[in-house]
Structure formats: structure tokens, C-alpha cells
Scaffold this motif. Structure first.
Motif, PDB file in Angstrom:
ATOM      1  N   GLN A  56      52.959  43.096  97.435  1.00 61.11           N
ATOM      2  CA  GLN A  56      53.473  42.342  96.294  1.00 61.11           C
ATOM      3  C   GLN A  56      53.480  43.196  95.013  1.00 61.11           C
ATOM      4  O   GLN A  56      54.358  43.080  94.181  1.00 61.11           O
ATOM      5  N   ASP A  57      52.476  44.053  94.905  1.00 67.43           N
ATOM      6  CA  ASP A  57      52.330  44.868  93.701  1.00 67.43           C
ATOM      7  C   ASP A  57      53.342  45.992  93.597  1.00 67.43           C
ATOM      8  O   ASP A  57      53.496  46.603  92.560  1.00 67.43           O
ATOM      9  N   GLU A  58      54.022  46.268  94.708  1.00 70.39           N
ATOM     10  CA  GLU A  58      54.918  47.420  94.718  1.00 70.39           C
ATOM     11  C   GLU A  58      56.354  47.057  94.332  1.00 70.39           C
ATOM     12  O   GLU A  58      57.222  47.898  94.319  1.00 70.39           O
ATOM     13  N   ILE A  59      56.577  45.770  94.071  1.00 69.46           N
ATOM     14  CA  ILE A  59      57.907  45.356  93.616  1.00 69.46           C
ATOM     15  C   ILE A  59      57.782  44.561  92.323  1.00 69.46           C
ATOM     16  O   ILE A  59      56.970  43.651  92.218  1.00 69.46           O
ATOM     17  N   ARG A  60      58.539  44.958  91.325  1.00 73.42           N
ATOM     18  CA  ARG A  60      58.545  44.224  90.061  1.00 73.42           C
ATOM     19  C   ARG A  60      59.987  43.925  89.688  1.00 73.42           C
ATOM     20  O   ARG A  60      60.877  44.748  89.897  1.00 73.42           O
ATOM     21  N   LYS A  61      60.169  42.742  89.119  1.00 74.07           N
ATOM     22  CA  LYS A  61      61.523  42.304  88.809  1.00 74.07           C
ATOM     23  C   LYS A  61      61.561  41.770  87.382  1.00 74.07           C
ATOM     24  O   LYS A  61      60.612  41.134  86.930  1.00 74.07           O
TER      25      LYS A  61
ATOM     26  N   LEU B 297      58.816  48.701  80.888  1.00 73.42           N
ATOM     27  CA  LEU B 297      58.549  50.045  81.447  1.00 73.42           C
ATOM     28  C   LEU B 297      57.151  50.536  81.068  1.00 73.42           C
ATOM     29  O   LEU B 297      56.489  51.210  81.864  1.00 73.42           O
ATOM     30  N   ASP B 298      56.721  50.217  79.861  1.00 77.00           N
ATOM     31  CA  ASP B 298      55.362  50.589  79.447  1.00 77.00           C
ATOM     32  C   ASP B 298      54.313  49.915  80.330  1.00 77.00           C
ATOM     33  O   ASP B 298      53.326  50.527  80.722  1.00 77.00           O
ATOM     34  N   GLU B 299      54.561  48.643  80.647  1.00 77.73           N
ATOM     35  CA  GLU B 299      53.647  47.922  81.536  1.00 77.73           C
ATOM     36  C   GLU B 299      53.644  48.533  82.943  1.00 77.73           C
ATOM     37  O   GLU B 299      52.603  48.708  83.568  1.00 77.73           O
ATOM     38  N   LEU B 300      54.857  48.864  83.379  1.00 73.15           N
ATOM     39  CA  LEU B 300      55.022  49.466  84.700  1.00 73.15           C
ATOM     40  C   LEU B 300      54.301  50.826  84.768  1.00 73.15           C
ATOM     41  O   LEU B 300      53.671  51.164  85.773  1.00 73.15           O
ATOM     42  N   ALA B 301      54.417  51.579  83.681  1.00 73.29           N
ATOM     43  CA  ALA B 301      53.783  52.902  83.603  1.00 73.29           C
ATOM     44  C   ALA B 301      52.279  52.776  83.811  1.00 73.29           C
ATOM     45  O   ALA B 301      51.668  53.575  84.526  1.00 73.29           O
TER      46      ALA B 301
ATOM     47  N   HIS C 213      75.280  36.088  80.436  1.00 70.11           N
ATOM     48  CA  HIS C 213      75.215  36.506  81.840  1.00 70.11           C
ATOM     49  C   HIS C 213      73.836  37.056  82.148  1.00 70.11           C
ATOM     50  O   HIS C 213      73.191  37.652  81.278  1.00 70.11           O
ATOM     51  N   GLU C 214      73.432  36.883  83.386  1.00 69.99           N
ATOM     52  CA  GLU C 214      72.139  37.407  83.789  1.00 69.99           C
ATOM     53  C   GLU C 214      72.279  38.834  84.339  1.00 69.99           C
ATOM     54  O   GLU C 214      73.216  39.123  85.090  1.00 69.99           O
ATOM     55  N   ILE C 215      71.373  39.675  83.945  1.00 70.88           N
ATOM     56  CA  ILE C 215      71.311  41.046  84.469  1.00 70.88           C
ATOM     57  C   ILE C 215      69.887  41.252  85.000  1.00 70.88           C
ATOM     58  O   ILE C 215      68.917  40.968  84.289  1.00 70.88           O
ATOM     59  N   VAL C 216      69.789  41.700  86.238  1.00 73.70           N
ATOM     60  CA  VAL C 216      68.466  41.791  86.873  1.00 73.70           C
ATOM     61  C   VAL C 216      68.122  43.243  87.182  1.00 73.70           C
ATOM     62  O   VAL C 216      68.969  44.025  87.629  1.00 73.70           O
ATOM     63  N   LEU C 217      66.875  43.574  86.915  1.00 70.82           N
ATOM     64  CA  LEU C 217      66.356  44.902  87.265  1.00 70.82           C
ATOM     65  C   LEU C 217      65.229  44.736  88.276  1.00 70.82           C
ATOM     66  O   LEU C 217      64.306  43.943  88.049  1.00 70.82           O
ATOM     67  N   VAL C 218      65.320  45.461  89.380  1.00 71.47           N
ATOM     68  CA  VAL C 218      64.254  45.416  90.375  1.00 71.47           C
ATOM     69  C   VAL C 218      63.682  46.828  90.550  1.00 71.47           C
ATOM     70  O   VAL C 218      64.425  47.786  90.771  1.00 71.47           O
ATOM     71  N   PHE C 219      62.383  46.924  90.395  1.00 74.68           N
ATOM     72  CA  PHE C 219      61.701  48.214  90.554  1.00 74.68           C
ATOM     73  C   PHE C 219      60.860  48.176  91.823  1.00 74.68           C
ATOM     74  O   PHE C 219      60.151  47.207  92.071  1.00 74.68           O
ATOM     75  N   GLU C 220      60.956  49.236  92.568  1.00 76.82           N
ATOM     76  CA  GLU C 220      60.210  49.301  93.821  1.00 76.82           C
ATOM     77  C   GLU C 220      59.521  50.653  93.918  1.00 76.82           C
ATOM     78  O   GLU C 220      60.161  51.694  93.728  1.00 76.82           O
TER      79      GLU C 220
ATOM     80  N   SER D 275      66.989  48.939  91.118  1.00 76.46           N
ATOM     81  CA  SER D 275      68.289  48.307  91.339  1.00 76.46           C
ATOM     82  C   SER D 275      68.672  47.547  90.083  1.00 76.46           C
ATOM     83  O   SER D 275      67.857  46.844  89.496  1.00 76.46           O
ATOM     84  N   LEU D 276      69.928  47.727  89.699  1.00 79.08           N
ATOM     85  CA  LEU D 276      70.458  47.036  88.532  1.00 79.08           C
ATOM     86  C   LEU D 276      71.596  46.145  89.027  1.00 79.08           C
ATOM     87  O   LEU D 276      72.574  46.633  89.591  1.00 79.08           O
ATOM     88  N   ILE D 277      71.427  44.840  88.830  1.00 76.58           N
ATOM     89  CA  ILE D 277      72.390  43.891  89.383  1.00 76.58           C
ATOM     90  C   ILE D 277      73.003  43.056  88.258  1.00 76.58           C
ATOM     91  O   ILE D 277      72.276  42.467  87.452  1.00 76.58           O
TER      92      ILE D 277
END
Lengths: 142, 110
Positions: free
Chosen positions: A4-9, A26-30, A65-72, A81-83
Motif C-alpha cells: 500500500q505504501d508503494e503507491i501514492r495518488k 512531492l516534498d511529502e513523497l521525498a 476537469h480532473e487530472i490524476v497523478l499516480v506515483f509508484e 502516470s499522468l491521466i
């Protein structure tokens, strides 16, 4: 660490002030994934260029419009992924700017997309239904 | 967030850029530089010691400044780039376009 911790959206809307939300995320992700400052800066640059392009040129209506970013995080690699549901646009086939021109001849256009391709190790584009899906990959390095 | 601080060294206007030049802050950077140009300043140093981030929106203003100053037979020097910013300049070909120096003293010839 469980899977679960390896994917952030993160879900965004098509407004430029969301760039600050991306930076903060991104700072949180870092911190969570122990990413270096130079690595995060490149990631931020790439996402700013891609996101700004979508917001500025992708929509012909005035709707939200919604724009989604998924980090893995997959071992030593980061996948992003940028959707978005903007009009079809494939940044992987945009022409490179001529970076050998003088200041007088230089035009700024195309530099953003160029950064995406230069900064990431792998970039691929797919049109899936009414969505653009841009997948980017980079080895996590110091 | 971005701040501009202005000083003068050896007839050069030194613009110290602090923080980030991105899509959000680039218009402020542009108007700061445009103000100097409309005041007739033709010798400038962009001190990037505290510049942490620049995107293509910011680079567009760097290029605009270089074109404007060249047209007016002035001189623009870019000083003290952090390694990750230097990398962006290298990738974009801006390292060849700009006169890049390692210190204000060197850039201003003092």
C-alpha cells in the motif's frame, strides 16, 4: 513496508495553482520514499511542464476537469502516470527544439516537452478511451 | 515563492533571484526585469545563488532578457548557478547562449 505504501495518488483539477499542490505532494513523497532534493526537483520540473501544457492547451471548454497523478515505487525505480481527459496529445512525438541556435534565433516553445523526455528515463503515451495516459519512469538516484 | 533583490556592483545591476521561477512566479520575474529595462538598465547580472528551481516558464524570461539586452548592446551575465540549475541550462542549450560566471566579482570584473 507493505504494498500500500508503494503507491501514492493525487487528484487535481485543471488550474495552474495546483502546481503548488504538486510541489507539496512531492516534498511529502521525498520524505516517505527517501528521494534526494535533485531527484525531486527534476520530477517537479517534468510534472510542471506536463501539467501546465494540459491546463493551458488541453481543453476547449471552461469546465473543471480532473487530472490524476499516480506515483509508484518499484525497488530502485519511480513510475509516474499522468491521466487527464483533455484532447488527445502525445508529447512523445513532439519535435525537439534546436538547442544549438543563438539567443536571437532561439524560441522558447517546445522546451517543456523536451525536458520531460530528457529528464525521465522512459516516457510512453497511450490514449485510453477519453483519457490521455502519460507514463514516465526514472531510476531513483542521488 | 520568488523574491528579487537589487544591488549594484561596478555599474552592473545585480538581480539576486531567490526561490523558484515556475509557471506561477515567472510573470513577477518578467515584470521585475522589464522594469529595469524600461529604466534603461543594459548591464545586468542575474545572481542565481539562491535560485532553487526554474522551469521553461522561467527560462523564457531569461531568454527574453538576453535578446533585449543584446539588441541594446548591453551585457547580461548569469552567476552562481546551483548544480541542478546548471544541468537544466546545459540540457536546454542555455549554457551556450548565456555568459555564465562562478562569482559576482568575476562577473562584474571587479
Amino acid at each position: 513496508m507493505d504494498n500500500q505504501d508503494e503507491i501514492r495518488k493525487i487528484q487535481l483539477v485543471n488550474q495552474l495553482d495546483q502546481l503548488e499542490t504538486i510541489s507539496r505532494f512531492l516534498d511529502e513523497l521525498a520524505e516517505a520514499w527517501d528521494l534526494s532534493i535533485p531527484f525531486v526537483m527534476k520530477l517537479n520540473l517534468v510534472l510542471e511542464e506536463a501539467f501546465t501544457n494540459i491546463v493551458n492547451y488541453g481543453y476547449q471548454d471552461n469546465e473543471t476537469h480532473e487530472i490524476v497523478l499516480v506515483f509508484e515505487k518499484q525497488n530502485e525505480r519511480l513510475l509516474v502516470s499522468l491521466i487527464d481527459d483533455a484532447m488527445p496529445y502525445d508529447p512523445t512525438i513532439a519535435p525537439d527544439p534546436d538547442i544549438n541556435l543563438s539567443a536571437e534565433e532561439r524560441k522558447i516553445g517546445g522546451l517543456g516537452i523536451f525536458f520531460i523526455r530528457k529528464m525521465m528515463d522512459k516516457v510512453s503515451y497511450q490514449r485510453m478511451g477519453s483519457n490521455n495516459v502519460l507514463k514516465m519512469e526514472k531510476v531513483i538516484n542521488p | 515563492m520568488m523574491n528579487l533583490n537589487f544591488t549594484e556592483v561596478n555599474n552592473y545591476k545585480v538581480v539576486q533571484i531567490e526561490g523558484r521561477i515556475d509557471t506561477i512566479t515567472a510573470p513577477d520575474f518578467e515584470s521585475g526585469i522589464m522594469n529595469l529595462m524600461s529604466d534603461g538598465v543594459t548591464k545586468m547580472i542575474f545572481d542565481c545563488t539562491k535560485l532553487d528551481y526554474v522551469s521553461s516558464s522561467g527560462l523564457r524570461v531569461f531568454l527574453m532578457a538576453q535578446k533585449n539586452i543584446s539588441t541594446n548592446k548591453g551585457m547580461l551575465k548569469v552567476c552562481c548557478l546551483q548544480p541542478s540549475i546548471k544541468e537544466i541550462f546545459d540540457i536546454s542549450g542555455f549554457s551556450q547562449i548565456f555568459t555564465i560566471e562562478d562569482s559576482i566579482e568575476y562577473a562584474s570584473g571587479s
